[in-house]
Scaffold this motif. Structure first.
Motif, PDB file in Angstrom:
ATOM      1  N   ILE A   1      -3.835   0.558  -5.759  1.00 31.69           N
ATOM      2  CA  ILE A   1      -2.639  -0.063  -5.165  1.00 31.69           C
ATOM      3  C   ILE A   1      -2.034  -1.064  -6.152  1.00 31.69           C
ATOM      4  CG2 ILE A   1      -3.451   0.225  -2.811  1.00 31.69           C
ATOM      5  CD1 ILE A   1      -4.144  -2.831  -2.881  1.00 31.69           C
ATOM      6  N   ALA A   2      -0.825  -1.481  -5.849  1.00 34.27           N
ATOM      7  CA  ALA A   2      -0.153  -2.476  -6.690  1.00 34.27           C
ATOM      8  C   ALA A   2      -0.772  -3.843  -6.439  1.00 34.27           C
ATOM      9  CB  ALA A   2       1.332  -2.505  -6.337  1.00 34.27           C
ATOM     10  N   PRO A   3      -0.643  -4.756  -7.394  1.00 37.29           N
ATOM     11  CA  PRO A   3      -1.163  -6.107  -7.153  1.00 37.29           C
ATOM     12  C   PRO A   3      -0.366  -6.772  -6.036  1.00 37.29           C
ATOM     13  CG  PRO A   3       0.173  -6.059  -9.140  1.00 37.29           C
ATOM     14  CD  PRO A   3       0.003  -4.637  -8.705  1.00 37.29           C
ATOM     15  N   PHE A   4      -1.008  -7.705  -5.344  1.00 36.53           N
ATOM     16  CA  PHE A   4      -0.315  -8.375  -4.232  1.00 36.53           C
ATOM     17  C   PHE A   4       0.544  -9.530  -4.750  1.00 36.53           C
ATOM     18  CE2 PHE A   4      -4.575 -10.137  -4.616  1.00 36.53           C
ATOM     19  CZ  PHE A   4      -4.359 -11.496  -4.639  1.00 36.53           C
TER      20      PHE A   4
ATOM     21  N   GLU B   1      -1.445 -13.095   1.989  1.00 30.68           N
ATOM     22  CA  GLU B   1      -1.804 -13.209   3.411  1.00 30.68           C
ATOM     23  C   GLU B   1      -2.257 -11.861   3.965  1.00 30.68           C
ATOM     24  OE1 GLU B   1       1.836 -14.674   3.538  1.00 30.68           O
ATOM     25  OE2 GLU B   1       1.288 -16.806   3.571  1.00 30.68           O
ATOM     26  N   ASP B   2      -1.542 -10.798   3.510  1.00 34.72           N
ATOM     27  CA  ASP B   2      -1.955  -9.455   3.932  1.00 34.72           C
ATOM     28  C   ASP B   2      -3.387  -9.161   3.478  1.00 34.72           C
ATOM     29  OD1 ASP B   2       0.605  -9.234   4.772  1.00 34.72           O
ATOM     30  OD2 ASP B   2       1.273  -7.858   3.191  1.00 34.72           O
ATOM     31  N   VAL B   3      -3.697  -9.619   2.265  1.00 28.41           N
ATOM     32  CA  VAL B   3      -5.041  -9.356   1.734  1.00 28.41           C
ATOM     33  C   VAL B   3      -6.076  -9.925   2.688  1.00 28.41           C
ATOM     34  CG1 VAL B   3      -6.653  -9.924  -0.125  1.00 28.41           C
ATOM     35  CG2 VAL B   3      -4.325  -9.227  -0.681  1.00 28.41           C
ATOM     36  N   VAL B   4      -5.840 -11.175   3.103  1.00 25.78           N
ATOM     37  CA  VAL B   4      -6.806 -11.808   4.011  1.00 25.78           C
ATOM     38  C   VAL B   4      -6.921 -10.996   5.305  1.00 25.78           C
ATOM     39  CG1 VAL B   4      -7.353 -13.907   5.285  1.00 25.78           C
ATOM     40  CG2 VAL B   4      -6.281 -14.068   3.036  1.00 25.78           C
ATOM     41  N   GLU B   5      -5.754 -10.574   5.806  1.00 20.16           N
ATOM     42  CA  GLU B   5      -5.744  -9.840   7.072  1.00 20.16           C
ATOM     43  C   GLU B   5      -6.524  -8.530   6.948  1.00 20.16           C
ATOM     44  OE1 GLU B   5      -1.787  -8.884   8.390  1.00 20.16           O
ATOM     45  OE2 GLU B   5      -2.594  -7.792  10.121  1.00 20.16           O
TER      46      GLU B   5
ATOM     47  N   TRP C   1      -8.462  -0.942  -6.529  1.00 14.40           N
ATOM     48  CA  TRP C   1      -8.811   0.180  -5.662  1.00 14.40           C
ATOM     49  C   TRP C   1      -8.888  -0.271  -4.208  1.00 14.40           C
ATOM     50  CZ3 TRP C   1      -8.464   4.794  -7.766  1.00 14.40           C
ATOM     51  CH2 TRP C   1      -8.692   4.944  -9.132  1.00 14.40           C
ATOM     52  N   MET C   2      -8.291   0.532  -3.336  1.00  9.39           N
ATOM     53  CA  MET C   2      -8.318   0.205  -1.913  1.00  9.39           C
ATOM     54  C   MET C   2      -8.928   1.371  -1.154  1.00  9.39           C
ATOM     55  SD  MET C   2      -7.591  -1.777   0.655  1.00  9.39           S
ATOM     56  CE  MET C   2      -6.706  -3.132  -0.124  1.00  9.39           C
TER      57      MET C   2
ATOM     58  N   ASN D   1      -5.998   0.641  11.041  1.00  9.35           N
ATOM     59  CA  ASN D   1      -4.562   0.716  11.324  1.00  9.35           C
ATOM     60  C   ASN D   1      -3.729  -0.309  10.561  1.00  9.35           C
ATOM     61  OD1 ASN D   1      -3.420   2.703  12.854  1.00  9.35           O
ATOM     62  ND2 ASN D   1      -4.453   1.969  14.713  1.00  9.35           N
ATOM     63  N   LEU D   2      -3.986  -0.433   9.268  1.00 10.82           N
ATOM     64  CA  LEU D   2      -3.202  -1.390   8.485  1.00 10.82           C
ATOM     65  C   LEU D   2      -2.631  -0.692   7.259  1.00 10.82           C
ATOM     66  CD1 LEU D   2      -5.479  -4.553   8.633  1.00 10.82           C
ATOM     67  CD2 LEU D   2      -3.182  -4.381   9.578  1.00 10.82           C
ATOM     68  N   GLU D   3      -1.635  -1.356   6.670  1.00  8.86           N
ATOM     69  CA  GLU D   3      -1.034  -0.863   5.427  1.00  8.86           C
ATOM     70  C   GLU D   3      -1.701  -1.551   4.244  1.00  8.86           C
ATOM     71  OE1 GLU D   3       1.849   1.280   5.093  1.00  8.86           O
ATOM     72  OE2 GLU D   3       1.192   1.780   7.132  1.00  8.86           O
ATOM     73  N   ALA D   4      -1.503  -0.984   3.052  1.00  6.54           N
ATOM     74  CA  ALA D   4      -1.996  -1.659   1.841  1.00  6.54           C
ATOM     75  C   ALA D   4      -1.332  -3.026   1.730  1.00  6.54           C
ATOM     76  CB  ALA D   4      -1.668  -0.814   0.619  1.00  6.54           C
ATOM     77  N   PRO D   5      -2.107  -4.051   1.377  1.00 11.07           N
ATOM     78  CA  PRO D   5      -1.571  -5.420   1.405  1.00 11.07           C
ATOM     79  C   PRO D   5      -0.476  -5.640   0.368  1.00 11.07           C
ATOM     80  CG  PRO D   5      -3.742  -5.374   0.406  1.00 11.07           C
ATOM     81  CD  PRO D   5      -3.501  -4.009   0.944  1.00 11.07           C
TER      82      PRO D   5
END
Lengths: 539, 285
Positions: free
Chosen positions: A341-344, A216-220, A198-199, A208-212
């Protein structure tokens, strides 16, 4: 005062000594004789048992004269008293079978169940009792639980049909001696077998970000949640990432590191080889990743100490950014904010999620040797595995607790869905399924409560990343099961504890070699061999 | 008259000890105690060779030793303090305030500890922050576990345990104090030479009784305070018995561990009693 009275003091000493011991006073001579094992056939049928004229082979009522059965059941927090449950009251009228419930709350349930077996004071059946494979074999082979396969063939057309449709279930519930001692829950609905990712979409918008997509996106994203004040209250009170506990977090993210949970354990199956990955370098990578998140305060700092109830509250209060849960019921009031969301993608390019097999919960129902009406009991439970019976079990009575929608699917009445106590607790007053682990059949037609549109969407996000095949936990023979249990008692505790230390930084990753060394000393190889053998047998 | 207590002991204390033999068997409830297979010392072997054995033993023993060092003397000091206090009302007040915590249930105590020691919101860490010290997650640090456990034990029990010493102090002959005063003894000297020797037999008896359950540390409280981060310091024999025996249904194994625990207690009790009889001329038997 020089010496206290002698007799008293000696007894005092002995009394102190005996306090730490478990006093079990059952003697085989006094206890009931183990029931004779019925060889594949139906126990007590056709050999002049009292049940002959009493039992109807089809339809309702099940018995012509009222009978009474004692059932031992687990009561989860949302469940009301079993004897007051509308569904069971109605079912008693339908079947002519009166159930005397002994419903024991979650807390302390394991103790009660073990003492029940240890003292050999058995009920007629165990319902929602979470019987483990080891317990099924231990108490099955000693005759306390009776074999069910004969009864299934003759008196359980619905369960038998499901077993034929999903042949892997039979393999996963049959003990090595060929008997089935306990019935699982059968969940053909995929969404009931995964932990959704869940996000918090409202927060994502705010920063202002997209789903990771990658780790690295997750961390961001999590950093932005931590620093960007996405809930806009001017305080740093957001919890970027949380879940129930650390094993749950590991399980939810391990797929992105190429780690699966096959055979109900931390196992990868690659090319017919069983690999227990708790000493794998990919597991180390995962823990390093979690350590990074934890040390940057991106993971809920209470993850290791909070309770399940705390976690549910955090979900409901909308404090979380990214979290894992099967359904959306804890946060229905803010479900617009969240999306599955989908898994990263992990550092090695893996993108996977873990799920449970169709027979998700092992040992939800078992019949004991003291039961005088095993056939009637089997018919009693079988109804819940039919389309009609499963709706009855989960939704109660038409017009009273639910109505059929135009599309033919049941939906709870408005009064239930809007009850201020929350749907889980409200539904839990008339049926036992909230809280999990019931002997039940969950399919797409009877699961709107756990499968509302947002959960369906969340499941669809995961579907492409599920393993092709999910193996259930194997059934070992009694001797092996005992050895597996002995090994796992130490190993599991050690892994969970070490993982907690690695993640929080109490243990540095320089010590990884020592960790692996200790695991090998604990005979990990032997444990892996047991699982390999079990896998080879089911193949 | 003696028959009733004797029957009670035989029925409820000695009778169940017959179940002890499951420690040497592979207990299967369907076969009963005597019907289960005899495995000798297998369960003990398994425990002694377990990875956790060293840690369990060390934690159990060290918590006991620290308790004896810190928690045992404090009620004595408190009793002496109360005994020396002048105003009746202050005396009563101090006594009441110190023994009240004894009546709070363990669950509540642990809840309070979690609340007070919370690194974000607990008042202890709040106070630490005020004086410029980084907050500490006391309950999540293995190195803090024993301090918090024994410290809170002292707070919980010192008042209650001091009652027996206060009673003993009340029994000291006032003439001895008078005589000491006339001989020119100051307050400290009176405590050292009159009060302490007066309650010494009681101290020894309570010490022996304490050592009799040396290995039984406060199991419920430890279990409630335990989490995966402090397990290094909080895993003791009794919690291990509970987790294996009751939760996993491994009765034989945990009976063996429990027996091991009790045998140590028993041996310590006999030893300390013998020692006390020789050296202090006070003993249980």
């Amino acid at each position: 005062m020089k010496t206290l009275q002698k007799g008293l003091s000696v007894s005092l000493a002995v009394a102190l000594m005996s306090t730490a011991l478990l006093a079990c006073n059952t003697d085989s001579a006094e206890g009931p004789e183990p029931a004779p094992q019925s060889e594949g056939g139906s126990a007590g049928n056709g050999d002049g048992s009292a049940e002959g004229e009493l039992l109807n082979k089809e339809g309702f009522p099940i018995v012509n004269e009222p009978i009474s059965l004692k059932m031992f059941a687990r009561k989860a927090p949302p469940n009301g008293p079993y004897e007051d449950m509308l569904m069971f009251k109605e079912y008693e009228k339908m079947t002519g079978i009166d159930i005397v419930w002994e419903d024991v709350p979650d807390e302390g349930f394991a103790e009660r169940k073990n003492l029940l077996f240890a003292s050999n004071e058995l009920p007629d059946a165990l319902y929602k009792a979470g019987i483990t494979p080891l317990e099924a074999i231990r108490y099955g082979s000693s005759g306390m639980l009776i074999p069910l396969e004969g009864l299934l063939d003759s008196y359980a057309p619905n369960i038998t049909a499901l077993l034929e449709q999903y042949p892997e279930i039979r393999a996963s519930i049959t003990a090595p001696d060929g008997h089935i001692y306990a019935l699982p829950a059968i969940l053909t609905l995929g969404a009931a077998r995964t932990n959704k990712h869940w996000m918090n979409m409202a927060w994502l918008d705010a920063v202002n970000l997209e789903a990771p997509e990658t780790h690295e996106d997750v961390v961001e994203v999590l950093r932005a949640f931590r620093d960007g004040d996405p809930n806009g209250n001017g305080q740093q009170d957001e919890i970027p990432l949380s879940t129930w506990n650390l094993p749950d977090l590991i399980n939810s993210m391990s797929g992105s590191f190429g780690l699966q949970t096959q055979m109900g354990y931390r196992i990868n199956i690659e090319g017919d080889k069983v690999d227990l990955w708790i000493e794998d370098d990919r597991f180390k990578q995962l823990l390093e990743f979690l350590h990074q998140l934890y040390s940057e305060k991106l993971i809920d700092q209470e993850l290791l100490t909070h309770t399940g109830a705390d976690y549910v509250a955090k979900m409901g209060e909308g404090k979380l950014g990214y979290f894992f849960n099967q359904a959306s019921d804890p946060f229905v009031n803010r479900k617009e904010d969240y999306a599955g969301i989908a898994p990263f993608v992990g550092p090695n390019g893996d993108r996977m999620v873990n799920g449970s097999p169709v027979a998700r919960d092992f040992g939800t129902f078992a019949i004991t040797s003291v039961n005088k009406y095993p056939e009637a009991t089997m018919r009693w439970i079988d109804y819940f595995f039919s389309e009609e019976g499963s709706i009855f079990m989960r939704y109660g009575i038409e017009g009273e607790t639910f109505d059929f929608q135009p599309d033919g699917k049941p939906e709870y009445t408005e009064a239930i869905l809007t009850d201020p106590r929350g749907t889980g607790v409200t539904i839990g007053q008339f049926t036992p399924w909230p809280g999990g682990g019931s002997p039940q059949y969950v399919n797409v037609n009877n699961a709107s409560a756990i499968n509302p549109p947002e959960v369906q969407a969340a499941q669809e996000a995961l579907d492409p990343y599920l393993p092709d095949k999910i193996y259930g936990a194997p059934m070992f023979d009694e001797q092996t099961a005992k050895e597996v249990n002995t090994l796992r008692q130490d190993i599991d505790a050690f892994v969970d504890e070490s993982a907690a230390k690695f993640v929080t930084g109490a243990l540095s990753f320089d010590k990884w070699g020592e960790y692996v060394g200790t695991l090998n000393k604990m005979n990990l190889e032997q444990l892996q061999k047991f699982y390999q053998d079990a896998y080879d047998k089911t193949k | 008259m003696l028959l009733i207590p004797m029957a009670w002991y035989i029925l409820f204390q000695y009778g169940p000890m017959y179940g002890l033999q499951i420690a040497f068997r592979d207990f299967n409830p369907a076969r009963g105690i005597t019907g289960s297979e005899w495995v000798g010392f297998e369960n003990f072997d398994r425990f002694f060779s377990s990875y956790y054995f060293g840690r369990l033993l060390w934690n159990t023993v060290s918590i006991s030793i620290y308790s004896l060092l810190f928690a045992f003397p404090i009620p004595i000091l408190l009793a002496l303090l109360i005994n020396e206090m002048k105003g009746e009302r202050y005396k009563k007040l101090l006594q009441n305030v110190t023994y009240m915590p004894h009546f709070i249930s363990v669950v509540v105590i642990v809840g309070m500890l979690q609340l007070f020691l919370n690194p974000q919101a607990g008042f202890v860490n709040f106070a630490l922050k005020e004086v410029g010290i980084e907050p500490v997650a006391f309950l999540e640090k293995a190195e803090w576990f024993k301090t918090v456990f024994i410290g809170s034990n002292i707070w919980q029990n010192m008042g209650w345990q001091s009652i027996i010493y206060i009673a003993a102090l009340a029994g000291v002959n006032p003439q001895l104090y008078e005589a000491a005063k006339i001989d020119g003894a100051g307050r400290w000297q009176r405590i050292r030479h009159v009060s302490l020797p007066g309650i010494f037999p009681i101290i020894v008896i309570l010490l022996i009784l304490d050592i009799g359950h040396f290995m039984n540390v406060g199991f419920e409280k430890i279990l409630l305070m335990q989490n995966s981060l402090n397990k290094d310091a909080s895993d003791v024999i009794q919690t291990f018995v509970y987790q294996n025996g009751i939760l996993q249904g491994d009765f034989s194994y945990s009976a063996a561990i429990g027996l091991f625990n009790s045998v140590i207690n028993f041996a310590l009790l006999v030893l300390i009693n013998r020692y006390a009889r020789k050296k202090a001329e006070t003993s249980l038997w």
